[in-house]
Design an enzyme around this catalytic site. Structure first.
Site, short mmCIF file in Angstrom:
data_model
loop_
_atom_site.label_atom_id
_atom_site.label_comp_id
_atom_site.label_asym_id
_atom_site.label_seq_id
_atom_site.Cartn_x
_atom_site.Cartn_y
_atom_site.Cartn_z
N ASP A 14 -5.55 5.59 -1.93
CA ASP A 14 -5.82 6.74 -1.07
C ASP A 14 -4.63 7.18 -0.26
O ASP A 14 -3.67 6.42 -0.05
CB ASP A 14 -6.93 6.39 -0.07
CG ASP A 14 -6.42 5.47 1.05
OD1 ASP A 14 -5.85 4.41 0.73
OD2 ASP A 14 -6.55 5.84 2.23
N GLY A 48 -8.89 -0.15 -1.84
CA GLY A 48 -8.02 0.37 -2.90
C GLY A 48 -8.23 -0.22 -4.28
O GLY A 48 -7.96 0.42 -5.29
N GLU A 97 -5.63 -6.63 -6.25
CA GLU A 97 -5.12 -5.63 -5.31
C GLU A 97 -4.74 -4.36 -6.06
O GLU A 97 -4.46 -4.40 -7.25
CB GLU A 97 -3.86 -6.17 -4.62
CG GLU A 97 -3.99 -6.47 -3.16
CD GLU A 97 -4.17 -5.26 -2.26
OE1 GLU A 97 -4.91 -4.31 -2.62
OE2 GLU A 97 -3.59 -5.26 -1.18
N ASP A 98 -4.72 -3.25 -5.34
CA ASP A 98 -4.25 -2.01 -5.95
C ASP A 98 -2.73 -2.00 -6.08
O ASP A 98 -2.19 -1.78 -7.14
CB ASP A 98 -4.76 -0.78 -5.16
CG ASP A 98 -4.47 -0.87 -3.65
OD1 ASP A 98 -3.89 -1.87 -3.19
OD2 ASP A 98 -4.84 0.07 -2.93
N ASP A 124 3.15 -3.75 -1.90
CA ASP A 124 4.22 -2.93 -1.33
C ASP A 124 5.18 -3.84 -0.57
O ASP A 124 6.10 -4.39 -1.15
CB ASP A 124 3.59 -1.85 -0.44
CG ASP A 124 4.62 -0.87 0.10
OD1 ASP A 124 5.71 -0.76 -0.50
OD2 ASP A 124 4.35 -0.22 1.12
N PHE A 182 5.03 7.64 -2.58
CA PHE A 182 3.65 7.32 -2.20
C PHE A 182 2.70 7.81 -3.29
O PHE A 182 2.72 8.97 -3.66
CB PHE A 182 3.30 7.94 -0.85
CG PHE A 182 2.08 7.33 -0.25
CD1 PHE A 182 2.16 6.12 0.43
CD2 PHE A 182 0.84 7.93 -0.39
CE1 PHE A 182 1.03 5.52 0.97
CE2 PHE A 182 -0.30 7.34 0.15
CZ PHE A 182 -0.20 6.13 0.83
N VAL A 183 1.89 6.90 -3.81
CA VAL A 183 1.01 7.24 -4.92
C VAL A 183 -0.46 7.19 -4.52
O VAL A 183 -0.85 6.45 -3.61
CB VAL A 183 1.25 6.30 -6.14
CG1 VAL A 183 2.64 6.50 -6.70
CG2 VAL A 183 1.00 4.84 -5.79
N ARG A 191 -8.96 8.85 -3.82
CA ARG A 191 -9.31 7.61 -4.53
C ARG A 191 -10.01 7.90 -5.85
O ARG A 191 -9.98 7.11 -6.77
CB ARG A 191 -10.26 6.75 -3.68
CG ARG A 191 -9.66 6.20 -2.41
CD ARG A 191 -10.60 5.15 -1.82
NE ARG A 191 -10.30 4.79 -0.44
CZ ARG A 191 -9.38 3.90 -0.07
NH1 ARG A 191 -8.65 3.28 -0.97
NH2 ARG A 191 -9.19 3.62 1.20
P1 IMP Z 1 1.56 -4.36 1.68
O1 IMP Z 1 0.88 -5.28 2.63
O2 IMP Z 1 2.73 -3.66 2.33
O3 IMP Z 1 1.93 -4.99 0.36
O4 IMP Z 1 0.57 -3.15 1.46
C1 IMP Z 1 -0.37 -3.09 0.47
C2 IMP Z 1 -1.40 -2.04 0.80
O5 IMP Z 1 -0.82 -0.85 1.30
C3 IMP Z 1 -2.12 -1.62 -0.46
O6 IMP Z 1 -3.27 -2.40 -0.67
C4 IMP Z 1 -2.48 -0.18 -0.16
O7 IMP Z 1 -3.72 -0.10 0.49
C5 IMP Z 1 -1.42 0.31 0.79
N1 IMP Z 1 -0.39 1.09 0.09
C6 IMP Z 1 0.91 0.77 -0.07
N2 IMP Z 1 1.57 1.69 -0.76
C7 IMP Z 1 0.67 2.65 -1.08
C8 IMP Z 1 0.74 3.89 -1.82
O8 IMP Z 1 1.78 4.31 -2.35
N3 IMP Z 1 -0.42 4.58 -1.92
C9 IMP Z 1 -1.59 4.19 -1.37
N4 IMP Z 1 -1.71 3.02 -0.69
C10 IMP Z 1 -0.59 2.26 -0.53
MG MG Z 2 -5.34 -1.69 0.01
#
Ligand code: IMP
Ligand code: MG
Length: 177
Positions: A156, A44, A99-100, A103, A149-150, A162
């Protein structure tokens, strides 16, 4: 076309470029006189990482890591696995993890722990987007986004979207909500 699946554009190419520039200026002043090592979390972060590292006028090196926590769905499974580890040694380096989106924070919380055990000179976290309350603090954060969700600019859904140059909210009907 991919556009038909987008409900709303959250950040245009221009807004993204401007914000990336602001983050780059912050990094330049924080790391003046130092060499930075950017660690991109695949996949991402690849677009953000490419733009950010070109905007930062400091000597830098790059490496990538791949971690899985989501499968092909839209919510975190809580299970995190290293799919690809770094190629470089980070001992004594000034690391910025790129990171992208932050979340739940699971991914960066887990990664920070692993990286700190490898004795870098410093580690900071940079994410283009962040969504909710999470257990990790970002040093560099692009935008806080609503609970939707973006996709686009590297992010992606099921490995698609992407390549959109902007960040948009995916229509819920695309993932069957
Ligand atoms: P975390 O471990 O829950 O913080 O998740 C982070 C990862 O979840 C990011 O690096 C993304 O790959 C994926 N992710 C979380 N939310 C989204 C979204 O809205 N769109 C796309 N990917 C997401
Ligand atoms: Mg990711």
């Amino acid at each position: 076309m991919l556009e038909k699946d987008i409900q709303e554009i959250l950040f245009t190419e221009e807004q993204l470029k401007n914000r990336v520039g602001e983050i780059a200026r912050q990094i330049e002043s924080d790391y003046a006189g130092k060499e930075v090592m950017f660690i991109g979390i695949l996949r991402g972060s690849f677009v953000f990482m490419a733009d950010l590292c070109r905007a930062v006028e400091l000597p830098c090196t790059l490496d990538f890591m791949s971690v899985s926590s989501y499968g092909s769905g839209t919510t975190s499974s809580g299970q995190i696995q290293i799919i690809k580890d770094l190629s470089e040694d980070i001992t004594g380096r000034h690391v910025i993890v790129v990171e992208d989106i932050l979340d739940s924070g699971n991914t960066l919380h887990y990664l920070l722990n692993i990286l700190e055990h490898r004795h870098p000179a410093s580690v900071r976290l940079c994410a283009l987007l962040e969504r909710r309350v999470k257990p990790v603090e970002l040093h560099y954060s692009g935008f806080t986004i609503p609970d939707a969700f973006v996709v686009g600019y590297g992010l992606d859904y099921s490995e698609k979207y992407r390549n959109l140059p902007y960040i948009g909210i995916l229509k819920p009907q695309v993932y069957g909500a």
